[in-house]
Design a protein around this motif. Sequence first.
Motif, PDB file in Angstrom:
ATOM      1  N   GLN A  65      -7.041  -0.712  -2.652  1.00  0.00           N
ATOM      2  CA  GLN A  65      -7.462  -0.383  -1.124  1.00  0.00           C
ATOM      3  C   GLN A  65      -6.801   0.832  -0.529  1.00  0.00           C
ATOM      4  OE1 GLN A  65      -9.571  -2.549   0.363  1.00  0.00           O
ATOM      5  NE2 GLN A  65      -9.920  -0.714   1.826  1.00  0.00           N
ATOM      6  N   GLY A  71      -9.288   3.979   4.107  1.00  0.00           N
ATOM      7  CA  GLY A  71      -8.667   3.059   2.832  1.00  0.00           C
ATOM      8  C   GLY A  71      -7.351   2.784   3.233  1.00  0.00           C
ATOM      9  N   SER A 100      -5.575  -0.984   4.392  1.00  0.00           N
ATOM     10  CA  SER A 100      -4.732  -1.657   3.555  1.00  0.00           C
ATOM     11  C   SER A 100      -3.549  -2.275   4.108  1.00  0.00           C
ATOM     12  CB  SER A 100      -4.179  -0.464   2.550  1.00  0.00           C
ATOM     13  OG  SER A 100      -3.264   0.407   3.097  1.00  0.00           O
ATOM     14  N   LEU A 114     -13.218  -5.293   7.625  1.00  0.00           N
ATOM     15  CA  LEU A 114     -13.240  -5.652   6.069  1.00  0.00           C
ATOM     16  C   LEU A 114     -14.320  -6.970   6.102  1.00  0.00           C
ATOM     17  CD1 LEU A 114      -9.380  -5.522   5.274  1.00  0.00           C
ATOM     18  CD2 LEU A 114     -11.341  -3.907   4.335  1.00  0.00           C
TER      19      LEU A 114
END
Length: 480
Positions: free
Chosen positions: A47, A208, A212, A431
Amino acid sequence: MSDKIHVESYEKEDLKRDLSNRHIQMIAIGGAIGTGLFYGSSWAISQGGPAILLMYLIVGIAIYFIMRALGEMAVEEPVSGTYVSYANRYIHRFAGFLSGWNAFIFLIATSAADLNALGKYVQFWFPNIPVWVSALAVVLIMFTINIIGVSIYGETEFWLSLIKVTAIVLMIIFGALMIIFGVGNHGNPVGIGNLVNHGGFFSMGMNGFILSIVMVAFAFGGVENLGFAAGEAKNVKTTIPKAVNAVFWRIMIFYVGAIFILVTIFPWNTAGSKGSPFVEIFTKMNIPAAASIMNLVVISAVLSAVNSSIFANTRTFYNLALQKNAPAILSKVNRKNIPFAGVMLVFASMLFGVLMNFLIPEKVFSLFASVTVFGLICNWSAILISHLKFRKIKIKNNEVDKLTYKMPFYPYSNYFGLFFMAVVIVCMGFLPDERMSLVVSAVWVVIVFIAYKFYTRSDTVKDIANDTDIAKGTLEDFGG
């Protein structure tokens, strides 16, 4: 009524203080190193790319402040209910009710995810054994350990934690030798090129990198379980500060150090593509049976996580009962001072996790890991907010100088931690795999609130005098 709180008159606990300093230290390490590192690290790396190192550092700082807040309260008021008890005292009775019963869904989620990971590791040796069979066997073994006595739990956790700590240290040493001298790589130093050669350090972009944070937060789940040991520690004022102080450096070594080795030796977009990246490293070192040895290590990590979960959640239900936020039977202890009814409830909950691994083994880890993150956010937020109120009371009563283990940078460290929580929740909304967990969690909060109103409907003012006083104090101190 005064804002002063006396633990002795608030909760009468019948647990034995059988956990030594050696046990406490390893419980602290065990809580900080679990399935999220060994199994979830691949997802986090995919990620965030190499920049995941920076995210582990940022989250590690937030976790350290959370643990310092918990440590300050635990040293002054060492009870088995830890943040559940503090939320009940310093925020509101519903906060304690929610934090405590969050343990129920949190227990189901974490055990289901951990047991799923365990079953897949067992399949490394025995591919034909279903995940749920391994899960059931582990639940039965850990259930037995936890009903024998708290010292047996501490001893088991000590050795399981020692195994995984030793393995991580060796992996870091071997990895460093491979990076610098090429040991295990035909004499060709790996170097640090993999940190930037595959799309750059921020190879997944800032989006990203920021997103994460969700899986990194999951990796640290369980570190707060150290607080539960305070109620059964032999020398709280010595053991708890030592354990909490070491949390930050353990995070730097075991998380940042281990992840640095992983993303340096392997291109970030291939790490974990053939299973646990930790197993891959030992295989790459060409050590005989290295993969099997490391697989045994990661299994021990899962066993440690399950063992710790049984202990922590049993004490949560026990303390809820003492607060009159759960059926009184959960406060009963057997002749060995073990809250037996609580252990049985935890055992039944874990059997549900076994059932989920029987029904949907391929979806269990990702589904329940995301639900776990929400539970962690609730717990960590409760710790920080409770500490804000705790310290305000100490300031009001001129008792700050009497504190033997103070939270650094108060209150800004609290605010930093709470900001971190907010970022995690927002990122979960972006997400797709995590979004559903927010919906499930929201429904759960509504269910708990309804249960709270029903459960407390007949309480008198006298029954909840302490809680009412604390709630009013909280509203006044926070401008309510």
